[in-house]
Write a protein that holds these residues in place. Structure first.
Motif, PDB file in Angstrom:
ATOM      1  N   ASN A   1       1.807   2.330  -3.345  1.00  0.00           N
ATOM      2  CA  ASN A   1       0.761   2.929  -4.160  1.00  0.00           C
ATOM      3  C   ASN A   1       0.409   4.358  -3.769  1.00  0.00           C
ATOM      4  OD1 ASN A   1      -0.642   0.965  -6.219  1.00  0.00           O
ATOM      5  ND2 ASN A   1       0.145  -0.237  -4.502  1.00  0.00           N
ATOM      6  N   TRP A   2       0.854   4.806  -2.610  1.00  0.00           N
ATOM      7  CA  TRP A   2       0.527   6.174  -2.206  1.00  0.00           C
ATOM      8  C   TRP A   2       1.741   7.062  -1.991  1.00  0.00           C
ATOM      9  CZ3 TRP A   2      -3.139   2.433  -1.194  1.00  0.00           C
ATOM     10  CH2 TRP A   2      -4.422   2.729  -1.656  1.00  0.00           C
TER      11      TRP A   2
ATOM     12  N   ALA B   1      -0.996   8.858   2.844  1.00  0.00           N
ATOM     13  CA  ALA B   1      -1.747   7.640   3.146  1.00  0.00           C
ATOM     14  C   ALA B   1      -3.140   7.788   2.550  1.00  0.00           C
ATOM     15  CB  ALA B   1      -1.837   7.460   4.654  1.00  0.00           C
ATOM     16  N   PRO B   2      -3.777   6.668   2.173  1.00  0.00           N
ATOM     17  CA  PRO B   2      -5.142   6.780   1.656  1.00  0.00           C
ATOM     18  C   PRO B   2      -6.078   7.127   2.817  1.00  0.00           C
ATOM     19  CG  PRO B   2      -4.590   4.495   2.027  1.00  0.00           C
ATOM     20  CD  PRO B   2      -3.355   5.280   2.330  1.00  0.00           C
ATOM     21  N   GLN B   3      -7.176   7.782   2.518  1.00  0.00           N
ATOM     22  CA  GLN B   3      -8.157   8.075   3.574  1.00  0.00           C
ATOM     23  C   GLN B   3      -9.304   7.086   3.507  1.00  0.00           C
ATOM     24  OE1 GLN B   3      -8.794  12.311   2.292  1.00  0.00           O
ATOM     25  NE2 GLN B   3      -8.685  12.594   4.506  1.00  0.00           N
ATOM     26  N   VAL B   4      -9.423   6.429   2.354  1.00  0.00           N
ATOM     27  CA  VAL B   4     -10.581   5.576   2.105  1.00  0.00           C
ATOM     28  C   VAL B   4     -10.274   4.141   2.514  1.00  0.00           C
ATOM     29  CG1 VAL B   4     -12.116   4.701   0.294  1.00  0.00           C
ATOM     30  CG2 VAL B   4     -11.405   7.092   0.289  1.00  0.00           C
ATOM     31  N   PHE B   5     -10.546   3.834   3.772  1.00  0.00           N
ATOM     32  CA  PHE B   5     -10.347   2.466   4.238  1.00  0.00           C
ATOM     33  C   PHE B   5     -11.224   2.251   5.458  1.00  0.00           C
ATOM     34  CE2 PHE B   5      -7.152   5.124   6.216  1.00  0.00           C
ATOM     35  CZ  PHE B   5      -7.228   4.779   7.548  1.00  0.00           C
ATOM     36  N   GLY B   6     -11.474   1.007   5.763  1.00  0.00           N
ATOM     37  CA  GLY B   6     -12.329   0.670   6.890  1.00  0.00           C
ATOM     38  C   GLY B   6     -11.536   0.039   8.019  1.00  0.00           C
ATOM     39  N   PRO B   7     -12.230  -0.459   9.050  1.00  0.00           N
ATOM     40  CA  PRO B   7     -11.543  -1.057  10.205  1.00  0.00           C
ATOM     41  C   PRO B   7     -10.715  -2.297   9.837  1.00  0.00           C
ATOM     42  CG  PRO B   7     -13.949  -1.309  10.375  1.00  0.00           C
ATOM     43  CD  PRO B   7     -13.682  -0.419   9.215  1.00  0.00           C
ATOM     44  N   GLY B   8     -11.049  -2.963   8.725  1.00  0.00           N
ATOM     45  CA  GLY B   8     -10.308  -4.157   8.318  1.00  0.00           C
ATOM     46  C   GLY B   8      -8.832  -3.865   8.061  1.00  0.00           C
ATOM     47  N   LEU B   9      -8.547  -2.728   7.432  1.00  0.00           N
ATOM     48  CA  LEU B   9      -7.152  -2.394   7.138  1.00  0.00           C
ATOM     49  C   LEU B   9      -6.375  -2.108   8.432  1.00  0.00           C
ATOM     50  CD1 LEU B   9      -5.089  -2.027   4.840  1.00  0.00           C
ATOM     51  CD2 LEU B   9      -5.626   0.414   4.885  1.00  0.00           C
ATOM     52  N   ILE B  10      -7.082  -1.547   9.411  1.00  0.00           N
ATOM     53  CA  ILE B  10      -6.439  -1.283  10.708  1.00  0.00           C
ATOM     54  C   ILE B  10      -6.031  -2.617  11.363  1.00  0.00           C
ATOM     55  CG2 ILE B  10      -6.869  -0.359  13.042  1.00  0.00           C
ATOM     56  CD1 ILE B  10      -6.420   1.859  11.046  1.00  0.00           C
TER      57      ILE B  10
ATOM     58  N   LEU C   1       0.828  -1.202   0.000  1.00  0.00           N
ATOM     59  CA  LEU C   1       0.000   0.000   0.000  1.00  0.00           C
ATOM     60  C   LEU C   1       0.866   1.256   0.000  1.00  0.00           C
ATOM     61  CD1 LEU C   1      -2.239  -2.050   0.380  1.00  0.00           C
ATOM     62  CD2 LEU C   1      -3.301  -0.500   2.004  1.00  0.00           C
ATOM     63  N   ALA C   2       1.965   1.215   0.759  1.00  0.00           N
ATOM     64  CA  ALA C   2       2.869   2.368   0.813  1.00  0.00           C
ATOM     65  C   ALA C   2       3.337   2.714  -0.601  1.00  0.00           C
ATOM     66  CB  ALA C   2       4.066   2.065   1.711  1.00  0.00           C
TER      67      ALA C   2
END
Lengths: 280, 280
Positions: free
Chosen positions: A199-200, A204-213, A196-197
């Motif tokens: 790709n950005w 950091a991307p802002q569009v993510f949910g609790p799963g990525l955390i 992910l790093a």
């Protein structure tokens, strides 16, 4: 067992001291560590004073090693000629083959018991220690059946009082198992965050949910601790990574077929099963 | 905006109804769903009654679609000839290109706004709904600038009152981003659990720490919801999986070199950065 020394007064060592006290241990608990860690360990109530490794070796019935693995390998070499007959040396390292081998080479016979408490948290150091860190967590012991040492029985009783779930394995079984259940998840989390790093780049991307955390929590781990884990368990880790690479390819190739649903079901069944293991 | 219909009264739909009420919406909120879900949605206080899709289309200023993606694609086809002029249709689907394309084909012009609340939890259904599910979570809107509909401004104000963080993107940008931040983590978790399942066949290992629990939480997801996500975002997901496969190979090949420490640092920096994004 009247006198204990904890070598490496960090999260695990300090938690072990606190847990021993909570379980009713009345003897001395000394610490071998940096001045800062000794101070923090005394303030936490886990140890009573700081000593040198020589002093610890002379005075202790139990020496508890809770340093990073590379440091423990050095400590075992130094301890070799110092350890009293009858003293029990045990460790809390995340791999067991390399440590067991070094202990067998340098320590007197019947003095070493391998250990691995499967507990931890994001924060490090004595400041994060808890008397209940080991409660309801697996605590692997290796080689317990092979040595004759009068302190093993008492150490085991304390582990039970502390609430740890004792599991006996050989060092080899342990290292193969944790390559899959601990080292593989760590490396995937790291590989995911690195992907992910890339790709950005910088942002950091802002569009993510609790799963990525969830999936990047392990990626927060400091490299220093992990380098010696990886170094001492390379073969099993490479095998685990290769199995996983096949699984990812299988997922990718099954995306266009109904097989992907079966994969989800197999995975979901396993994920439920390990949660049930914990509830027992 | 006096009348709202929620099509699909599950976790997201019910939470949206509860959030609207908490934000002060006084109009009617009807539900289109199975009898069981309608009952649960009424009991939760999210909807006042169940209606048919035809009734919803006649009466509503806002139609909120919160079904699985394949069901929403069908609903859009059916809704096409029924939607009143001026009505705003929006959705809560996890992919946006396929839904936007279907909406453009079947709905009247200026009636569709794409949406994706990046919120959720392990439990499903109206019973797990919360008025604050969307609070401090990203809520992606797609195509808002391209349509002229008098209800968009009010819908946006409600999203703000609900505490959602509105982010505007094109459907294509959205789908590429979530392929990396949501679909990739899901598939890794599934692939990890499948890899481990293969190594224990039937029994689960007992020797694992909290890290494995984190890394297999997404693997608990039910396949049914995911099949249509995967189907409607295959290209970006295959790209994301291929990038990730390279990263895993890089990790494996760097295990014997100092480069692995740099990889850990890059990953750890990214994992911290996305946590900082959330704190702002």
């Amino acid at each position: 067992m009247n006198s204990v020394s904890i070598v490496g007064v960090g999260l695990i060592g300090t938690s072990f001291g606190l847990a021993l006290r909570k379980a009713g241990f009345k003897g001395e608990i000394a610490g071998v560590s940096s001045p800062g860690s000794i101070k923090a360990g005394i303030e936490a109530g886990a140890i009573t004073r700081g000593v040198s490794l020589d002093e610890a070796a002379i005075a202790s019935d139990l020496i508890y090693l809770s340093q990073p693995i590379d440091r423990m390998l050095e400590t075992l070499r130094t301890l070799g000629p110092l350890v009293r007959p009858g003293c029990l040396v045990t460790d809390a390292g995340s791999t067991k083959v390399a440590i067991t081998h070094t202990a067998a080479t340098f320590l007197p016979p019947n003095s070493f018991l391998g250990g691995h408490p499967m507990a931890g948290k994001e924060q490090r150091g004595a400041i994060a220690a808890e008397a209940d860190l080991f409660r309801d967590r697996p605590y692997v012991l290796t080689g317990a059946g092979q040595i004759s040492n009068s302190h093993i029985a008492e150490f085991r009783i304390y582990l039970q009082k502390i609430g740890a779930q004792i599991i006996e394995m050989t060092p080899e079984e342990h290292d193969r198992t944790v390559a899959l259940t601990s080292h593989l998840p760590q490396l995937l989390s790291t590989a995911l965050a690195a992907t992910l790093a890339e790709n950005w780049e910088g942002s950091a991307p802002q569009v993510f949910g609790p799963g990525l955390i969830d999936m990047t929590r392990l990626a927060l781990s400091a490299p220093d601790v992990w380098m010696s884990v990886l170094e001492t368990n390379r073969g099993p880790i490479e095998d685990a990574l290769q199995s996983f690479e096949s699984a990812v390819r299988e997922v990718r190739e099954s995306l266009r077929t109904p097989a992907v649903a079966l994969l989800f079901e197999r995975a979901s069944k396993f994920a439920s099963a390990i949660r049930d293991t914990r509830k027992k």
